[in-house]
Scaffold this active site. Sequence first.
Site, PDB file in Angstrom:
ATOM      1  N   CYS A 460       0.861  -1.175   0.000  1.00 28.90           N
ATOM      2  CA  CYS A 460       0.000   0.000   0.000  1.00 28.90           C
ATOM      3  C   CYS A 460       0.897   1.224   0.000  1.00 28.90           C
ATOM      4  CB  CYS A 460      -0.963  -0.009   1.179  1.00 28.90           C
ATOM      5  SG  CYS A 460      -0.164   0.068   2.785  1.00 28.90           S
ATOM      6  N   HIS A 612      17.251   9.246 -12.686  1.00 34.65           N
ATOM      7  CA  HIS A 612      15.825   8.903 -12.736  1.00 34.65           C
ATOM      8  C   HIS A 612      15.120   9.970 -13.567  1.00 34.65           C
ATOM      9  CE1 HIS A 612      11.696   8.113 -11.502  1.00 34.65           C
ATOM     10  NE2 HIS A 612      12.097   6.985 -10.937  1.00 34.65           N
TER      11      HIS A 612
END
Length: 688
Positions: A460, A612
């Site tokens: 989650c 990234h």
Amino acid sequence: MFKKLFGQLQRIGKALMLPVAILPAAGILLAFGNAMHNEQLVEIAPWLKNDIIVMISSVMEAAGQVVFDNLPLLFAVGTALGLAGGDGVAALAALVGYLIMNATMGKVLHITIDDIFSYAKGAKELSQAAKEPAHALVLGIPTLQTGVFGGIIMGALAAWCYNKFYNITLPPFLGFFAGKRFVPIVTSVVAIATGVLLSFAWPPIQDGLNSLSNFLLNKNLTLTTFIFGIIERSLIPFGLHHIFYSPFWFEFGSYTNHAGELVRGDQRIWMAQLKDGVPFTAGAFTTGKYPFMMFGLPAAAFAIYKNARPERKKVVGGLMLSAGLTAFLTGITEPLEFSFLFVAPVLYGIHVLLAGTSFLVMHLLGVKIGMTFSGGFIDYILYGLLNWDRSHALLVIPVGIVYAIVYYFLFDFAIRKFKLKTPGREDEETEIRNSSVAKLPFDVLDAMGGKENIKHLDACITRLRVEVVDKSKVDVAGIKALGASGVLEVGNNMQAIFGPKSDQIKHDMAKIMSGEITKPSETTVTEEMSDEPVHVEALGTTDIYAPGIGQIIPLSEVPDQVFAGKMMGDGVGFIPEKGEIVAPFDGTVKTIFPTKHAIGLESESGVEVLIHIGIDTVKLNGEGFESLINVDEKVTQGQPLMKVNLAYLKAHAPSIVTPMIITNLENKELVIEDVQDADPGKLIMTVK
């Protein structure tokens, strides 16, 4: 028995997060749409009376309201997706099953439109009629009012059908219906049976829920809010709070809106009252979060920072600032709560009690503020201040200040009195394994006992949820050493708290287990011997140059808490102006992520750098990227590594800001140059 039940409840709690995650977007549309024709706001800004503005506000309000009106359907689809591992076939089966289940109940009980609208015959318009509470009109189908429970039941059954029959084989002449195509068919049959069963079983359940709702909300609502706050926070460590608050938010309580429709659940009633422009009576089970999330927990973070050892204050200060700011702005409190939950449970006990009193105090003061995401500043503005005259939201500020003072002094006293080992007060440094971004999911999988030991994998917002076959094979200390702030064990169910990167770790682990990702190449201990002498270059200074043409910004300004909080390492942010990323030094390509959004490089002196490209670009699945190099390829400074379609990224990603992270800075010093404008020949960092 309990341990198995806990594992099932974990999965259901995670599945419920998917439909709940849709609500913030719907809530924002509804709140802004409603605010734009708020009488007080219109008096201040008369231009809001413009016909175009009125139309826009009406569209926004209607777009938000339709989501809340169809929550049971969303819960059916979302629950199925969550319990079936995200497969769209399960969602389709749940949708079909939900419609069939409701149609079946309507036919079995002979429910008609007139049964739903008690006074429909005497009303001028059907929309003006009063709705009969036991029945509902679901997507045009007269049926029983099962609410979100009906959606959850059908979603869970659709997921069960998917998991049971997704790989079924049939005779050749029925081959077209084999496999996943069989799932909606069998779900339809299950839905008919469920509809017949609920036709007789649901009315007494409905009466019981109504009785429980009336008891909790009418007998002593003040005490109920206090107990609700305590239990809701107590379940956070187990990840079961989603299951607990759902009945309160979506089922308990009732309100008939101006259209004559019956609305159930504290959150849904508040949204309906927002649209109707009437005084708020709902919000008792949401408002209590604002004082302790916006004020109390950030003050607790400051107390933890204040009590850290002097040599640890800088590190702890950065972590606490990031976690405290996250709690204040968004209401996401798990990163902060888990920082002291496992090392100082007494502090969490204090926090739980204070959370309960927060709900109680807000109710006694008559403050009623809704929410869709959590009790942070963003929701406070949208659902509190924009409706301050009805919500009494201004009272949150003085109450919050009091809670900040109470939290600070109680945490400060408890930490010193009981010598609690909060962050920065540990007896000795915990060894942190040097695991690069590319290797982390492999290392976590190994620490969990390998893929053969994984029975169920999920995640989650803040935690990795794993059900293992044999708990004795799990290296809990190793998981913590890899960066988990804590590990919760209940039976064979493990929860590793990795913060916001948990979902990405889960995603990568799933691909590793399916064979889509292979482990990065490493130098083994038993290498083939060579007659040639091996040259080992001593580690020295590494100059790192800009990866292209653009702007350099501090890492703290990168719009992602994982990078900005330096959870993955230190470095800078790069805003590309041209669609080409180049090598920042001479070295080797160690990793190219399957989605091409990130590249791992190693310099000749051993410095590892992650580039990234953009934020959340993993979700683009490689669209907009063209790799120009291969893993293990030698590259030189300035050599093109990746072509990037910046226009596509700007349209489909939250940001094109590109973090450049040094992932192995241990025992090294990073010097960042004072550079704003960058090009491939400009020095931006040096590792010494």
